[in-house]
Design a protein around this motif. Structure first.
Motif, short mmCIF file in Angstrom:
data_model
loop_
_atom_site.label_atom_id
_atom_site.label_comp_id
_atom_site.label_asym_id
_atom_site.label_seq_id
_atom_site.Cartn_x
_atom_site.Cartn_y
_atom_site.Cartn_z
N ASN A 226 0.84 -1.34 -0.18
CA ASN A 226 -0.10 0.08 0.01
C ASN A 226 0.88 1.24 0.05
OD1 ASN A 226 -2.39 -1.38 -0.08
ND2 ASN A 226 -2.00 -1.87 2.31
N THR A 227 2.24 1.08 0.12
CA THR A 227 2.99 2.52 0.22
C THR A 227 4.36 1.91 -0.23
OG1 THR A 227 3.69 1.90 2.63
CG2 THR A 227 1.86 3.73 2.18
N PRO A 228 4.42 1.40 -1.45
CA PRO A 228 5.67 0.91 -1.95
C PRO A 228 6.79 1.64 -1.94
CG PRO A 228 4.25 1.48 -3.92
CD PRO A 228 3.44 1.70 -2.37
N ASP A 229 6.82 3.12 -1.78
CA ASP A 229 7.92 3.78 -1.66
C ASP A 229 8.77 3.73 -0.35
OD1 ASP A 229 5.64 5.16 -0.71
OD2 ASP A 229 6.64 7.01 -0.72
N ASP A 230 7.88 3.21 0.67
CA ASP A 230 8.64 3.21 1.85
C ASP A 230 9.29 1.61 2.05
OD1 ASP A 230 9.40 3.38 4.51
OD2 ASP A 230 7.36 3.19 5.26
N CYS A 231 10.29 1.43 1.45
CA CYS A 231 11.04 0.14 1.45
C CYS A 231 12.18 -0.13 1.87
CB CYS A 231 10.85 -0.43 0.01
SG CYS A 231 11.83 0.45 -1.19
N VAL A 232 12.75 -1.21 2.14
CA VAL A 232 14.08 -1.40 2.39
C VAL A 232 14.83 -2.36 1.60
CG1 VAL A 232 13.65 -3.00 4.32
CG2 VAL A 232 15.73 -1.96 4.68
N SER A 233 15.94 -2.14 1.22
CA SER A 233 16.96 -3.01 0.41
C SER A 233 18.10 -3.50 0.88
CB SER A 233 16.92 -2.51 -0.94
OG SER A 233 15.87 -1.94 -1.53
N VAL A 234 18.33 -4.79 0.40
CA VAL A 234 19.69 -5.19 0.78
C VAL A 234 20.39 -5.82 -0.57
CG1 VAL A 234 19.41 -5.87 3.25
CG2 VAL A 234 18.90 -7.51 1.51
N ILE A 235 21.60 -5.89 -0.92
CA ILE A 235 22.30 -6.48 -1.99
C ILE A 235 22.98 -7.74 -1.57
CG2 ILE A 235 24.14 -5.96 -3.68
CD1 ILE A 235 23.32 -2.88 -3.28
N VAL A 236 22.74 -8.62 -2.01
CA VAL A 236 23.44 -10.10 -1.85
C VAL A 236 24.51 -10.52 -2.85
CG1 VAL A 236 23.18 -12.58 -1.17
CG2 VAL A 236 21.46 -10.75 -0.32
N ARG A 237 25.56 -10.40 -2.50
CA ARG A 237 26.60 -10.95 -3.49
C ARG A 237 27.09 -12.40 -3.07
NH1 ARG A 237 30.48 -8.56 -6.56
NH2 ARG A 237 29.79 -6.44 -5.78
N PHE A 238 26.52 -13.36 -3.98
CA PHE A 238 26.70 -14.66 -3.89
C PHE A 238 28.10 -15.05 -4.57
CE2 PHE A 238 22.04 -14.52 -4.39
CZ PHE A 238 21.74 -15.09 -3.27
N HIS A 239 29.11 -15.56 -3.76
CA HIS A 239 30.49 -15.57 -4.07
C HIS A 239 31.05 -17.19 -4.07
CE1 HIS A 239 34.59 -14.93 -4.56
NE2 HIS A 239 34.98 -15.65 -3.48
N LYS A 240 31.21 -17.69 -5.10
CA LYS A 240 32.02 -19.09 -5.30
C LYS A 240 33.18 -18.88 -6.08
CE LYS A 240 31.29 -23.42 -7.63
NZ LYS A 240 30.42 -24.33 -8.66
N SER A 241 34.12 -19.39 -5.06
CA SER A 241 35.69 -19.27 -5.78
C SER A 241 36.04 -20.77 -5.53
CB SER A 241 36.46 -18.60 -4.62
OG SER A 241 36.56 -18.89 -3.20
N GLY A 242 37.51 -21.06 -6.12
CA GLY A 242 38.27 -22.42 -5.95
C GLY A 242 38.13 -22.83 -7.41
N THR A 243 38.73 -24.22 -7.44
CA THR A 243 39.05 -24.72 -8.79
C THR A 243 37.96 -25.94 -8.53
OG1 THR A 243 40.56 -26.09 -7.75
CG2 THR A 243 41.00 -24.08 -9.01
N GLY A 244 37.64 -26.26 -9.95
CA GLY A 244 36.48 -27.43 -9.90
C GLY A 244 37.25 -28.53 -10.49
N LEU A 245 36.41 -29.70 -10.91
CA LEU A 245 36.91 -31.02 -11.27
C LEU A 245 37.65 -30.84 -12.47
CD1 LEU A 245 33.68 -33.09 -10.92
CD2 LEU A 245 35.65 -32.90 -9.45
#
Length: 241
Positions: free
Chosen positions: A134-153
């Protein structure tokens, strides 16, 4: 409700998201500030998952919705969110609101997910916003950085899993597979919540694996090929009866 959701997204895009006065994102007592970036490196069964709790600071109940904006993506990564229900990766805003009672935390579990293919590495960045419909301008946001590192098969290791057929499936679903070694290999079926519902060990290097889906509820499932307990390939399929 869908028309309302689309209108809400257009309104958010037009006016932007300002720091909420009545909603709060937190986890185990830790409060996240508006537009705070969170790095998610916790992996389980091939998925990176970040959990949140939604608090309503107002003295009245609120009808809260969730939207996402993909800032940076990678081929071979599937991102989606769950709040009350789990939604397809294409879903950018919840089709229904979740009622959060006044001055309390939501009863619904909010989680955001990124499922990586085995040979994919790097960052996927997604912005998530919660707002009262009902009041979409009143919102809160977060930014999620999904991080995958390393070496594979090793690239010489063969570990292929074919597409599901038939798809959608009503009674049986099958997958072809091709491995360089069947040692410690298995195929598992998981639901959208990441819960394993079926598993079969593989004894041959090539062949077909079949699962009965007669007892599964309709919906989206993932078939994971595991080598040594690690998810190396994932295929999505739908159960429809």
């Amino acid at each position: 409700m869908m028309k309302k959701s689309i209108f809400t997204l257009m309104l958010l895009a037009a006016i932007g998201c300002v720091s909420a006065q009545t909603l709060q994102l937190e986890l185990d007592g830790i409060v996240f500030s508006h537009n705070e970036e969170i790095v998610c490196e916790t992996e389980s069964y091939g998925e990176y998952i970040q959990h949140f709790q939604v608090r309503n600071l107002a003295n009245v109940d609120q009808e809260v919705m969730l939207s996402k904006e993909v800032i940076s993506d990678l081929d071979g990564v599937m991102n989606y969110f769950c709040w009350g229900s789990c939604y397809l990766p294409e879903t950018m805003v919840t089709p229904r609101a979740v009622t959060v009672a006044a001055n309390t935390l939501s009863d619904e579990d909010l989680s955001v997910h990124a499922m990586y293919d085995e040979e994919v590495y790097g960052d996927v960045v997604v912005k998530y916003s919660i707002f009262d419909m009902n009041t979409p301008d009143d919102c809160v946001s977060v930014i999620v950085r999904f991080h995958k590192s390393g070496t594979g098969l090793n690239q010489m290791v063969r570990c292929n899993l074919g597409h599901a057929y038939p798809n959608p499936a009503s009674s049986m679903v099958r997958f072809d597979y091709d491995l360089s070694s069947a040692a410690n290999a298995s195929v598992a079926v998981c639901n959208l919540l990441g819960q394993e519902v079926m598993r079969q060990p593989l004894s041959a290097m090539q062949g077909q694996v079949a699962f009965s889906v007669a007892d599964l509820n309709e919906g989206i499932y993932f078939c994971n090929l595991l080598i040594g307990g690690r998810v190396v390939k994932t295929e999505k399929f739908v159960v429809k009866k």
